[in-house]
Design a protein around this motif. Structure first.
Motif, PDB file in Angstrom:
ATOM      1  N   ILE A  12      10.591 -34.341 -56.490  1.00  0.00           N
ATOM      2  CA  ILE A  12      10.221 -33.615 -57.783  1.00  0.00           C
ATOM      3  C   ILE A  12       9.892 -31.871 -57.316  1.00  0.00           C
ATOM      4  CG2 ILE A  12      10.213 -33.074 -60.191  1.00  0.00           C
ATOM      5  CD1 ILE A  12      10.760 -36.485 -60.553  1.00  0.00           C
ATOM      6  N   ARG A  13      10.217 -31.195 -57.319  1.00  0.00           N
ATOM      7  CA  ARG A  13       9.612 -29.657 -57.318  1.00  0.00           C
ATOM      8  C   ARG A  13       9.631 -29.205 -58.538  1.00  0.00           C
ATOM      9  NH1 ARG A  13      13.101 -25.281 -55.569  1.00  0.00           N
ATOM     10  NH2 ARG A  13      11.714 -24.870 -54.422  1.00  0.00           N
ATOM     11  N   LEU A  52      11.026 -39.465 -66.420  1.00  0.00           N
ATOM     12  CA  LEU A  52      10.667 -40.697 -65.455  1.00  0.00           C
ATOM     13  C   LEU A  52      10.138 -41.903 -66.441  1.00  0.00           C
ATOM     14  CD1 LEU A  52      10.095 -39.342 -62.188  1.00  0.00           C
ATOM     15  CD2 LEU A  52      12.328 -39.906 -63.223  1.00  0.00           C
ATOM     16  N   GLU A  53      11.213 -42.714 -66.542  1.00  0.00           N
ATOM     17  CA  GLU A  53      10.770 -43.864 -67.144  1.00  0.00           C
ATOM     18  C   GLU A  53      10.504 -45.084 -66.189  1.00  0.00           C
ATOM     19  OE1 GLU A  53      12.639 -44.583 -71.176  1.00  0.00           O
ATOM     20  OE2 GLU A  53      12.127 -43.132 -72.002  1.00  0.00           O
ATOM     21  N   SER A  54      10.742 -46.288 -66.573  1.00  0.00           N
ATOM     22  CA  SER A  54      10.712 -47.648 -65.936  1.00  0.00           C
ATOM     23  C   SER A  54      11.868 -47.684 -64.710  1.00  0.00           C
ATOM     24  CB  SER A  54      10.036 -49.028 -66.106  1.00  0.00           C
ATOM     25  OG  SER A  54      10.673 -49.231 -67.463  1.00  0.00           O
ATOM     26  N   PHE A  60      16.103 -35.009 -68.574  1.00  0.00           N
ATOM     27  CA  PHE A  60      15.978 -33.907 -68.889  1.00  0.00           C
ATOM     28  C   PHE A  60      15.951 -33.278 -70.496  1.00  0.00           C
ATOM     29  CE2 PHE A  60      17.752 -34.388 -64.320  1.00  0.00           C
ATOM     30  CZ  PHE A  60      16.847 -33.579 -64.018  1.00  0.00           C
ATOM     31  N   LEU A  61      14.705 -32.858 -70.178  1.00  0.00           N
ATOM     32  CA  LEU A  61      14.111 -32.711 -72.453  1.00  0.00           C
ATOM     33  C   LEU A  61      15.041 -30.802 -71.813  1.00  0.00           C
ATOM     34  CD1 LEU A  61      14.408 -32.019 -75.012  1.00  0.00           C
ATOM     35  CD2 LEU A  61      11.858 -31.959 -74.681  1.00  0.00           C
ATOM     36  N   THR A  62      15.320 -29.716 -72.296  1.00  0.00           N
ATOM     37  CA  THR A  62      15.826 -28.453 -72.038  1.00  0.00           C
ATOM     38  C   THR A  62      15.287 -27.583 -73.666  1.00  0.00           C
ATOM     39  OG1 THR A  62      18.118 -28.280 -72.376  1.00  0.00           O
ATOM     40  CG2 THR A  62      17.047 -28.713 -69.882  1.00  0.00           C
TER      41      THR A  62
END
Length: 87
Positions: A12-13, A52-54, A60-62
């Motif tokens: 993730i960048r 990221l969860e377990s 994504f939330l936009t």
């Protein structure tokens, strides 16, 4: 491949403008996220965050810029010309 050589499954960048706030590439192994909507008040892009969860599945939330953002031009004429590239 970089991910395999370093024991990773996901990269993730950030800090690259993405029109919809994020981009998923390379068969889902590379995610770019950009949290600044309507960058420099001119680009018109969405912003996003990734969670990221377990289960390690990216969610994504936009979001869009507020209505008061982008009422004035930012930066030098050179920066304004560069921002025109994204429109």
């Amino acid at each position: 491949m970089f991910l395999e050589e370093n024991g990773l499954t996901l990269l993730i960048r950030s800090h690259e403008v993405c029109k919809k706030g994020y981009a998923v590439e390379h068969d889902g192994m590379v995610i770019t996220v950009f949290s600044a909507p309507n960058y420099c008040g001119q680009v018109g892009n969405s912003g996003a965050v990734v969670r990221l969860e377990s289960d390690m599945i990216p969610k994504f939330l936009t979001f869009e810029a507020s209505k008061t953002q982008g009422k004035k031009k930012f930066g030098s004429p050179g920066l304004q010309k560069l921002m025109g590239y994204f429109q």
